[in-house]
Design an enzyme around this catalytic site. Structure first.
Site, PDB file in Angstrom:
ATOM      1  N   ILE A 276      27.269  60.985  17.552  1.00  0.00           N
ATOM      2  CA  ILE A 276      27.806  59.850  16.817  1.00  0.00           C
ATOM      3  C   ILE A 276      28.347  60.317  15.467  1.00  0.00           C
ATOM      4  CG2 ILE A 276      26.226  58.263  17.945  1.00  0.00           C
ATOM      5  CD1 ILE A 276      24.568  58.214  15.356  1.00  0.00           C
TER       6      ILE A 276
ATOM      7  N   HIS B  33      25.058  64.648  15.061  1.00  0.00           N
ATOM      8  CA  HIS B  33      26.486  64.435  14.876  1.00  0.00           C
ATOM      9  C   HIS B  33      27.343  65.566  15.455  1.00  0.00           C
ATOM     10  CE1 HIS B  33      25.155  61.199  12.340  1.00  0.00           C
ATOM     11  NE2 HIS B  33      24.496  62.037  11.583  1.00  0.00           N
TER      12      HIS B  33
ATOM     13  N   ASP C 263      25.559  67.140   5.462  1.00  0.00           N
ATOM     14  CA  ASP C 263      24.665  66.496   6.421  1.00  0.00           C
ATOM     15  C   ASP C 263      24.715  67.269   7.732  1.00  0.00           C
ATOM     16  OD1 ASP C 263      23.290  64.932   8.238  1.00  0.00           O
ATOM     17  OD2 ASP C 263      24.009  63.046   7.410  1.00  0.00           O
TER      18      ASP C 263
ATOM     19  N   GLY D  36      27.053  57.759   9.469  1.00  0.00           N
ATOM     20  CA  GLY D  36      27.255  56.458   8.844  1.00  0.00           C
ATOM     21  C   GLY D  36      27.956  56.566   7.507  1.00  0.00           C
TER      22      GLY D  36
END
Length: 284
Positions: free
Chosen positions: A207, A192, A187, A210
């Site tokens: 962040i 991120h 990802d 998830g």
């Protein structure tokens, strides 16, 4: 309308051949924070090739992380990716995932639901090898502004949090570099890693993924209540309820039941702000 429900559901599944080996599995586990302490015998089952087992969450990154959004290019799906949110994830494993393997992975739109102000697209990814089915992934993708087309609202998977105290509560720190390591499993979203990009998205810093929180939580449940035995896990689902940042601490509360563990995950430093909700681990 950007989403043509009939065309999306009728589209032929996308097919891809994927492969992985122990290095891919170890990298995924390290991205979840495995290996602390490095010489702990229980941690070695996630990090040392001679003892390696595969956490079922690996199914979300096998094939360089195509499971979550592998069907977004299907016929009938033409949406603004800026309006897309990963709302929930379910993994069902049909047998333990081998440390080294090859599989055929198919992705399709399994359902499209009308939530009023948003549409929910359920992308289903299934993987099989020469011995049969390995796993089924369902990613729930919210598309803001695309509801109101008169479709089915879909099932409600909300779980009522038990009124009693959790059976177990554990905390798991998120390393400052954890998102940088986790993203190497496939990802590459700069949200991120890149502070400037994160600010454009409305965050003061990058962040955590998830699906990294998703994997960390499954590992915590496995280590705390399943004696570290990943082969006991049969299914795992969650709803992404909020963000968490590298450097914070996950507070993971667990309630045990018959063949299941219900879980909530919050950010400890932010007054238990919700991170994962409606989370359930099914096991033997």
């Amino acid at each position: 309308m950007p989403i043509d429900v009939s065309a999306a559901l009728a589209a032929e599944p996308r097919r891809a051949e994927i492969g992985w080996d122990h290095k891919d599995v170890q990298l995924y586990h390290l991205g979840l924070g495995a290996g602390t302490p490095a010489t702990d015998p229980d941690e070695l089952s996630y990090t040392l090739e001679s003892r390696l087992q595969v956490l079922p969450g690996f199914a979300t990154v096998a094939g360089a992380g195509t499971a979550a959004f592998g069907g977004m290019g299907a016929a009938g799906i033409d949406v603004d990716l800026a309006a897309v949110l990963h709302g929930g994830q379910t993994v069902r494993v049909h047998r333990p995932i081998p440390v080294t393997g090859r599989a055929v992975q198919t992705s399709k739109v399994a359902a499209v639901y009308d939530k009023g102000k948003a549409a929910v697209i359920v992308l289903r990814t299934e993987a099989s090898d020469d011995d049969g089915p390995l796993w089924t992934n369902d990613a729930e993708i919210f598309v803001r502004g695309e509801g109101g087309f008169g479709g089915e609202r879909g099932p409600s998977d909300r779980l009522t949090v038990p009124e009693r105290a959790p059976d177990r509560t554990v905390e798991r720190p998120i390393r400052e570099d954890q998102a940088l390591l986790y993203r190497l499993s496939g990802d590459w979203n700069p949200l991120h890693a890149d502070p400037a990009f994160a600010k454009l998205a409305g965050f003061d810093r990058p962040i955590l993924h998830g699906l990294c929180t998703y994997g960390m939580t499954l590992k915590a449940v496995t280590d705390t209540l399943l004696e570290g035995d990943v082969s006991r896990i049969t299914a795992y689902r969650t709803r992404f309820a909020g963000v968490v940042f590298p450097g914070e601490t996950l507070r993971i509360r667990m309630w045990t039941g018959d063949g299941r563990v219900q879980v909530t995950v919050t950010a400890a430093e932010r007054d238990d702000a919700p991170v994962l909700a409606d989370t359930l681990v099914e096991h033997s």
